[in-house]
Structure formats: structure tokens, C-alpha cells
Write a protein that holds these residues in place. Structure first.
Motif, PDB file in Angstrom:
ATOM      1  N   GLU A  68      32.157  39.561  33.756  1.00 40.83           N
ATOM      2  CA  GLU A  68      33.519  39.688  33.232  1.00 40.83           C
ATOM      3  C   GLU A  68      33.672  40.964  32.410  1.00 40.83           C
ATOM      4  OE1 GLU A  68      33.844  35.929  31.233  1.00 40.83           O
ATOM      5  OE2 GLU A  68      34.552  34.914  33.055  1.00 40.83           O
ATOM      6  N   TRP A  69      32.647  41.317  31.621  1.00 44.17           N
ATOM      7  CA  TRP A  69      32.721  42.544  30.834  1.00 44.17           C
ATOM      8  C   TRP A  69      32.882  43.752  31.753  1.00 44.17           C
ATOM      9  CZ3 TRP A  69      30.195  47.185  30.475  1.00 44.17           C
ATOM     10  CH2 TRP A  69      30.519  47.970  29.374  1.00 44.17           C
ATOM     11  N   PHE A  70      32.055  43.845  32.797  1.00 46.28           N
ATOM     12  CA  PHE A  70      32.166  44.969  33.727  1.00 46.28           C
ATOM     13  C   PHE A  70      33.530  44.991  34.405  1.00 46.28           C
ATOM     14  CE2 PHE A  70      27.543  45.117  33.335  1.00 46.28           C
ATOM     15  CZ  PHE A  70      27.327  46.488  33.278  1.00 46.28           C
ATOM     16  N   ARG A  71      34.027  43.835  34.792  1.00 48.77           N
ATOM     17  CA  ARG A  71      35.355  43.781  35.421  1.00 48.77           C
ATOM     18  C   ARG A  71      36.446  44.207  34.445  1.00 48.77           C
ATOM     19  NH1 ARG A  71      34.298  38.227  38.725  1.00 48.77           N
ATOM     20  NH2 ARG A  71      33.485  39.206  40.615  1.00 48.77           N
ATOM     21  N   ASP A  72      36.365  43.768  33.203  1.00 49.12           N
ATOM     22  CA  ASP A  72      37.363  44.143  32.197  1.00 49.12           C
ATOM     23  C   ASP A  72      37.348  45.646  31.941  1.00 49.12           C
ATOM     24  OD1 ASP A  72      38.126  41.498  31.897  1.00 49.12           O
ATOM     25  OD2 ASP A  72      37.018  41.210  30.010  1.00 49.12           O
TER      26      ASP A  72
END
Length: 100
Positions: A68-72
Motif C-alpha cells: 500500500e505504501w508503494f502504491r500510495d
């Protein structure tokens, strides 16, 4: 709780399957969980800091929060692939499950 850098541990020995690594495993897990609670993106930012390659392969994301961090942060540039192996295949690769 400890980190290798903060406590003078031998980082290379922590990468193998030795008793040395097992001696510090629980403390390292606690340290990592504390870091994630305080800052969920701590490890992800550390990994990409200073990276200049146009394509990155992040080979081990154990938590959905990391993905999720990478996607955000990187949006549609993020592509995910999940590699699945049966337990039989893993054993042929000398994998051994260890509780904990």
C-alpha cells in the motif's frame, strides 16, 4: 529491541540461517514492529532512499501495508506479482518451516 546498525551486530551473519541470527530474531522482530507502529513507511522509504534505477524489483513484501505504501507513493507505476510455490517445491529448495 535492537537494529543491527544501532547495536554493532554482524549484518552479514544475520543474513544466513545461523544460530547467530536466531539469537537476535525476537529482539529484531520487536524493533521492526515498533518502527512500523511509529512510522508505517519507515522501511519502504529506507529501501528507496537514493535509488536512481528506472525499474525496481522489491522481492520481499511481507505486509500489505508495504504494498500500500508503494502504491500510495508511486501510483500506477507499481506492478505486483505474487509467486506461489507448493510446500513440496519449497522443500526441494531446502526450505524448512521454523515456528516463530
Amino acid at each position: 529491541p535492537l537494529s543491527p546498525q544501532e547495536h554493532g551486530l554482524d549484518f552479514q551473519r544475520l543474513l544466513d540461517a545461523s544460530a547467530y541470527k536466531e539469537t537476535y530474531r525476537q529482539d529484531m522482530i520487536r524493533w521492526g514492529e515498533e518502527k512500523r507502529r511509529a512510522d508505517p513507511g519507515f522501511f519502504c522509504r529506507t529501501v528507496v532512499e537514493g535509488a536512481v534505477q528506472p525499474v525496481w524489483v522489491v522481492s520481499d513484501t511481507r505486509r500489505l501495508s508495504d504494498v500500500e505504501w508503494f502504491r500510495d507513493v508511486y501510483g500506477d507505476a507499481v506492478q505486483t506479482v505474487r509467486v506461489v510455490a507448493t510446500e513440496e517445491t519449497r522443500k526441494r529448495r531446502n526450505w524448512v518451516f521454523i515456528t516463530g
